[in-house]
Scaffold this motif. Structure first.
Motif, PDB file in Angstrom:
ATOM      1  N   PRO A 116       0.852  -1.335  -0.069  1.00  0.00           N
ATOM      2  CA  PRO A 116       0.017   0.058   0.111  1.00  0.00           C
ATOM      3  C   PRO A 116       0.621   1.222   0.069  1.00  0.00           C
ATOM      4  CG  PRO A 116      -0.802  -1.592   1.746  1.00  0.00           C
ATOM      5  CD  PRO A 116       0.584  -2.237   1.220  1.00  0.00           C
ATOM      6  N   PHE A 117       1.865   1.362   0.747  1.00  0.00           N
ATOM      7  CA  PHE A 117       2.928   2.544   0.811  1.00  0.00           C
ATOM      8  C   PHE A 117       3.624   2.868  -0.672  1.00  0.00           C
ATOM      9  CE2 PHE A 117       2.424   3.080   5.208  1.00  0.00           C
ATOM     10  CZ  PHE A 117       2.318   1.855   5.779  1.00  0.00           C
ATOM     11  N   ALA A 118       3.898   1.464  -1.222  1.00  0.00           N
ATOM     12  CA  ALA A 118       4.632   1.712  -2.684  1.00  0.00           C
ATOM     13  C   ALA A 118       3.686   2.348  -3.532  1.00  0.00           C
ATOM     14  CB  ALA A 118       4.846   0.322  -3.056  1.00  0.00           C
ATOM     15  N   ILE A 119       2.338   1.939  -3.473  1.00  0.00           N
ATOM     16  CA  ILE A 119       1.086   2.287  -4.458  1.00  0.00           C
ATOM     17  C   ILE A 119       0.800   3.907  -4.148  1.00  0.00           C
ATOM     18  CG2 ILE A 119      -1.294   2.149  -4.839  1.00  0.00           C
ATOM     19  CD1 ILE A 119      -0.828  -0.762  -4.439  1.00  0.00           C
ATOM     20  N   LYS A 120       0.761   4.106  -2.939  1.00  0.00           N
ATOM     21  CA  LYS A 120       0.671   5.521  -2.589  1.00  0.00           C
ATOM     22  C   LYS A 120       1.569   6.425  -3.036  1.00  0.00           C
ATOM     23  CE  LYS A 120      -2.323   4.454   1.345  1.00  0.00           C
ATOM     24  NZ  LYS A 120      -2.487   4.681   3.034  1.00  0.00           N
ATOM     25  N   GLU A 121       2.983   6.171  -2.860  1.00  0.00           N
ATOM     26  CA  GLU A 121       4.048   6.840  -3.255  1.00  0.00           C
ATOM     27  C   GLU A 121       4.146   7.091  -4.767  1.00  0.00           C
ATOM     28  OE1 GLU A 121       7.498   5.803  -1.479  1.00  0.00           O
ATOM     29  OE2 GLU A 121       6.858   5.876   0.536  1.00  0.00           O
ATOM     30  N   ALA A 122       3.883   5.771  -5.445  1.00  0.00           N
ATOM     31  CA  ALA A 122       4.001   5.828  -6.877  1.00  0.00           C
ATOM     32  C   ALA A 122       2.972   7.105  -7.531  1.00  0.00           C
ATOM     33  CB  ALA A 122       3.556   4.550  -7.217  1.00  0.00           C
ATOM     34  N   LEU A 123       1.677   6.803  -6.950  1.00  0.00           N
ATOM     35  CA  LEU A 123       0.606   7.907  -7.436  1.00  0.00           C
ATOM     36  C   LEU A 123       0.875   9.113  -6.898  1.00  0.00           C
ATOM     37  CD1 LEU A 123      -2.396   5.482  -6.581  1.00  0.00           C
ATOM     38  CD2 LEU A 123      -1.412   6.063  -8.816  1.00  0.00           C
ATOM     39  N   GLU A 124       1.530   9.635  -5.837  1.00  0.00           N
ATOM     40  CA  GLU A 124       1.950  10.615  -5.471  1.00  0.00           C
ATOM     41  C   GLU A 124       2.958  11.277  -6.455  1.00  0.00           C
ATOM     42  OE1 GLU A 124       1.504  14.138  -3.409  1.00  0.00           O
ATOM     43  OE2 GLU A 124       0.456  12.368  -3.474  1.00  0.00           O
ATOM     44  N   GLN A 125       3.982  10.552  -6.846  1.00  0.00           N
ATOM     45  CA  GLN A 125       4.960  10.559  -7.608  1.00  0.00           C
ATOM     46  C   GLN A 125       4.415  11.204  -8.914  1.00  0.00           C
ATOM     47  OE1 GLN A 125       8.291   8.085  -7.669  1.00  0.00           O
ATOM     48  NE2 GLN A 125       8.227   7.659  -5.893  1.00  0.00           N
ATOM     49  N   LYS A 126       3.652  10.481  -9.574  1.00  0.00           N
ATOM     50  CA  LYS A 126       2.828  10.705 -10.862  1.00  0.00           C
ATOM     51  C   LYS A 126       2.171  11.958 -10.806  1.00  0.00           C
ATOM     52  CE  LYS A 126      -0.358   9.005 -14.218  1.00  0.00           C
ATOM     53  NZ  LYS A 126      -1.584   7.960 -14.425  1.00  0.00           N
ATOM     54  N   LYS A 127       1.603  12.343  -9.352  1.00  0.00           N
ATOM     55  CA  LYS A 127       0.793  13.632  -9.322  1.00  0.00           C
ATOM     56  C   LYS A 127       1.727  14.767  -9.374  1.00  0.00           C
ATOM     57  CE  LYS A 127      -2.194  16.065  -6.228  1.00  0.00           C
ATOM     58  NZ  LYS A 127      -2.788  15.756  -4.748  1.00  0.00           N
ATOM     59  N   ILE A 128       2.791  14.744  -8.753  1.00  0.00           N
ATOM     60  CA  ILE A 128       3.818  15.543  -8.768  1.00  0.00           C
ATOM     61  C   ILE A 128       4.463  15.897 -10.091  1.00  0.00           C
ATOM     62  CG2 ILE A 128       6.031  16.415  -7.787  1.00  0.00           C
ATOM     63  CD1 ILE A 128       5.400  14.769  -5.243  1.00  0.00           C
ATOM     64  N   ARG A 129       4.725  14.755 -10.755  1.00  0.00           N
ATOM     65  CA  ARG A 129       5.265  15.106 -12.111  1.00  0.00           C
ATOM     66  C   ARG A 129       4.626  15.517 -13.138  1.00  0.00           C
ATOM     67  NH1 ARG A 129       7.195   9.542 -11.351  1.00  0.00           N
ATOM     68  NH2 ARG A 129       5.368   8.933 -12.429  1.00  0.00           N
ATOM     69  N   SER A 130       3.178  15.266 -12.939  1.00  0.00           N
ATOM     70  CA  SER A 130       2.079  15.804 -13.993  1.00  0.00           C
ATOM     71  C   SER A 130       1.992  17.422 -13.699  1.00  0.00           C
ATOM     72  CB  SER A 130       0.585  14.986 -13.611  1.00  0.00           C
ATOM     73  OG  SER A 130       0.771  13.725 -13.852  1.00  0.00           O
ATOM     74  N   ALA A 131       1.962  17.634 -12.243  1.00  0.00           N
ATOM     75  CA  ALA A 131       1.881  19.284 -12.310  1.00  0.00           C
ATOM     76  C   ALA A 131       3.193  20.010 -12.761  1.00  0.00           C
ATOM     77  CB  ALA A 131       1.767  19.302 -10.594  1.00  0.00           C
ATOM     78  N   LYS A 132       4.289  19.166 -12.441  1.00  0.00           N
ATOM     79  CA  LYS A 132       5.517  19.883 -12.900  1.00  0.00           C
ATOM     80  C   LYS A 132       5.686  20.294 -14.367  1.00  0.00           C
ATOM     81  CE  LYS A 132      10.659  19.548 -12.734  1.00  0.00           C
ATOM     82  NZ  LYS A 132      11.661  18.625 -12.203  1.00  0.00           N
ATOM     83  N   GLU A 133       5.187  18.795 -15.106  1.00  0.00           N
ATOM     84  CA  GLU A 133       5.193  18.748 -16.566  1.00  0.00           C
ATOM     85  C   GLU A 133       4.319  19.844 -17.093  1.00  0.00           C
ATOM     86  OE1 GLU A 133       6.376  14.097 -16.918  1.00  0.00           O
ATOM     87  OE2 GLU A 133       4.500  14.876 -17.589  1.00  0.00           O
ATOM     88  N   GLU A 134       3.060  19.903 -16.409  1.00  0.00           N
ATOM     89  CA  GLU A 134       2.147  20.882 -16.698  1.00  0.00           C
ATOM     90  C   GLU A 134       2.562  22.515 -16.723  1.00  0.00           C
ATOM     91  OE1 GLU A 134      -0.670  20.674 -18.528  1.00  0.00           O
ATOM     92  OE2 GLU A 134      -1.432  22.784 -18.405  1.00  0.00           O
TER      93      GLU A 134
END
Length: 607
Positions: A116-134
């Protein structure tokens, strides 16, 4: 109703039971998700199109389809899609290879609580990357717009004589002003530019009395009188277009020249009206970008090449409890414990040398009040327009609460481990009451098996599981009459077959217990042999688990070296000769070599 967004999870797994176990762990952690399972490439491709997962969890090794192939397909379709390797057979080197190829994380099946912690961190990293890329995309768009405006802006070149009249004018200026060049020669610059006040004072500079103190007049006059060249002087001019006054902004540059014996001034005029408007738009865009940076929960910072802060967002100030003014110019060595500074320096140096983005390395930060807090940081290089590294940018995530929770969980697990160990010892003692002649046999086998596993380099967790299995490997003997177990003469065929059932009986007793190790399988296989001559299932070589191969050797050595009711102890040398003689036939060659080395070179002995 759960208000959390539904997470679509695609499992790539050939064993439905493993998927169900993972789903139970995620449900227990409260994750709101839906999932499907596939185990072939065809099903995987179809699921990517139709199910459109938010995250993929894949086994590494499967009969017809492997995790590395699934990872490469996923990266080709959507590089941003989080991909977690979940397997029970991966070594550290293979895991690192997967991460290099592009896997987000990996979790060993024996440590499912980390999933569960790996899933939450992976989704959080994706969210940060998306915001940064945008944000980066918006910034690129504005830069491209600015470049287009600059490339298409008119640049006029006008040569003035000492009377401030036009002597020459370039073709681009003619095109821009919409007149034939011969009609412009001899006119004052104000007339050429169609200034609203150009004719107010024919003896003036061409801008009339209204412009007696304007920037353009002073710039031209100074160039004639002093010979001083002026670059990019900004001025507003008022024009009359279709009866309406229009104000435009220009950049003027003046250069004094000598054409023959006559002093001349070359006036370069760049209409920057649209560029000024664009600069304001970019300023607003950068302000929006800064707003995004300021509002994220994670700390964002920029440092120079020496590790001094050049920018921090509000979250960073809250994390460290310093003001922005205090942090700007502060070196990382000021708030990181001395014993960690060399490690942090090496991470920054690695990013500098390779250009690699270093993701989520652990670091301790000391707050202003002196209290330590635990963080995960990601860093990347900052470069100038020539591509030279000028510093670093980073995101810092406070994991203090998570770490404290993990510590509490680890303590709980340790307590459970100790409790389990106690229960195992009780079970072992129960078996030994049935067979007093082999008292201590299971413990001695467990000790030898763990020593062999350690010498072979097995992970500590595997060694613990093997010790547990060794301690109760003869559990199935509780179903065998005591008079057979302690019979002082040779066993009949029927009695021997009855003895042989203890492996299966032990498995049947243990299989329903959810150990964190494959204890039931180890117990079941400890009398198998490499050539298939063992029992209860006649397994061969790779079908026998590594732990069972170790346990079978330890069991044979201890049994032969110890007293039995139907024979005296044969001694350790006889036991070692037995496994050495049948190395590669009955027993795993590597396990035998390690066992021999323990006794003959390293002084191992049964207590």
């Amino acid at each position: 109703m759960n208000s959390e967004p539904l997470i679509r999870i695609l499992f790539v797994e050939d064993l439905p039971s493993d998927t169900e176990l993972a789903e139970r762990v995620l449900q227990k952690e409260g994750l709101h998700f839906s999932s499907i399972r596939v185990d072939t490439e065809k099903e995987f491709l179809k699921a990517l199109e139709e199910f459109q997962p938010d995250l993929i969890i894949s086994d590494y090794s499967m009969p017809g389809f492997d995790g590395m192939k699934a990872l490469k397909i996923s990266l080709k379709k959507d590089p941003a899609l989080p991909f977690i390797i979940l397997t029970g057979s991966m070594n550290e080197e293979t895991a690192v290879d997967c991460m290099k190829v592009g896997a987000t994380d990996y979790v060993i099946k024996g440590h499912l609580k980390k999933l569960p912690f790996a899933i939450k961190e992976a989704l959080e990293q994706k969210k940060i990357r998306s915001a940064k890329e945008e944000a980066e995309r918006e910034n690129r768009e504005h830069q491209e717009e600015l470049e287009a405006i600059y490339q298409n802006s008119p640049l006029m070149m006008i040569l003035l004589d000492k009377e401030r009249r036009v002597r020459k004018i370039n073709g681009f200026a003619v095109e821009s002003l919409g007149r034939f060049s011969e009609k412009l020669i001899g006119r004052r610059i104000g007339e050429v530019l169609r200034c609203l006040h150009a004719l107010d004072d024919p003896k003036g500079c061409g801008f009339g009395s209204f412009c007696g103190h304007c920037t353009i007049r002073r710039t031209v006059e100074d160039a004639f009188e002093t010979g001083h060249n002026h670059q990019n002087i900004e001025a507003d001019l008022t024009f009359s277009i279709n009866g309406k006054e229009v104000v435009a902004t220009f950049l003027f540059s003046t250069t004094k020249l000598a054409i023959g014996k006559q002093p001349m001034v070359l006036v370069s005029i760049l209409d920057i009206t649209e560029r000024k408007q664009m600069e304001e738009a970019i300023r607003l865009s950068e302000e929006r970008y800064r707003t995004v940076i300021e509002e994220i929960d994670e700390g964002y910072y920029e440092v120079d090449l020496t590790g001094n802060f050049t920018f921090v967002n509000d979250s960073m100030t809250r994390q460290l409890q310093y003001s922005k003014e205090e942090l700007i110019g502060m070196n990382f060595r000021s708030y990181i414990p001395q014993e960690e500074t060399d490690g942090v320096y090496k991470i920054f140096n690695r990013s500098y040398r390779t250009g690699e983005i270093i993701k989520w390395y652990p670091v301790t930060n000391i707050r202003k009040d002196g209290t330590p807090h635990f963080f995960e940081d990601s860093i990347s290089c900052r470069r100038d327009k020539e591509g030279r590294v000028i510093g670093f940018r980073g995101i810092s995530r406070d994991i203090t609460e998570r770490k404290q929770t993990e510590d509490r969980l680890n303590q709980t697990l340790e307590n459970l481990r100790k409790a389990m160990g106690g229960i195992i010892q009780v079970i072992s003692a129960t078996v030994e009451t049935r067979d007093p002649y082999t008292s201590g046999h299971q413990k001695r086998v467990a000790d030898l098996a763990r020593a062999i596993a350690g010498e072979m380099g097995l992970a500590e967790d595997q060694r613990d599981g093997l010790r547990m299995a060794g301690t109760i490997h003869d559990l199935g003997k509780v179903s065998i009459p005591a008079e057979i177990l302690s019979k002082p003469t040779s066993l009949t065929d029927l009695e021997y077959r009855l003895i042989q059932t203890h492996s299966q009986t032990g498995f049947d007793i243990l299989k329903g217990i959810e150990f964190p190790w494959p204890i039931a399988d180890i117990v079941l296989q400890h009398h198998e042999r490499m050539n298939g001559s063992g029992y209860p299932r006649g397994l061969k070589r790779e079908d026998i688990s590594p732990e069972a191969r170790i346990l079978m050797v330890a069991d044979v050595v201890e049994a032969m070296a110890s007293y039995r009711p139907y024979r005296p102890a044969l001694g350790i040398e006889a036991a070692l000769e037995e496994i050495e003689k049948n190395k590669g036939v009955l027993y795993d060659s590597r396990v035998v070599d390690v066992c021999l080395r323990l006794f003959r070179e390293k002084g191992f002995s049964f207590e």
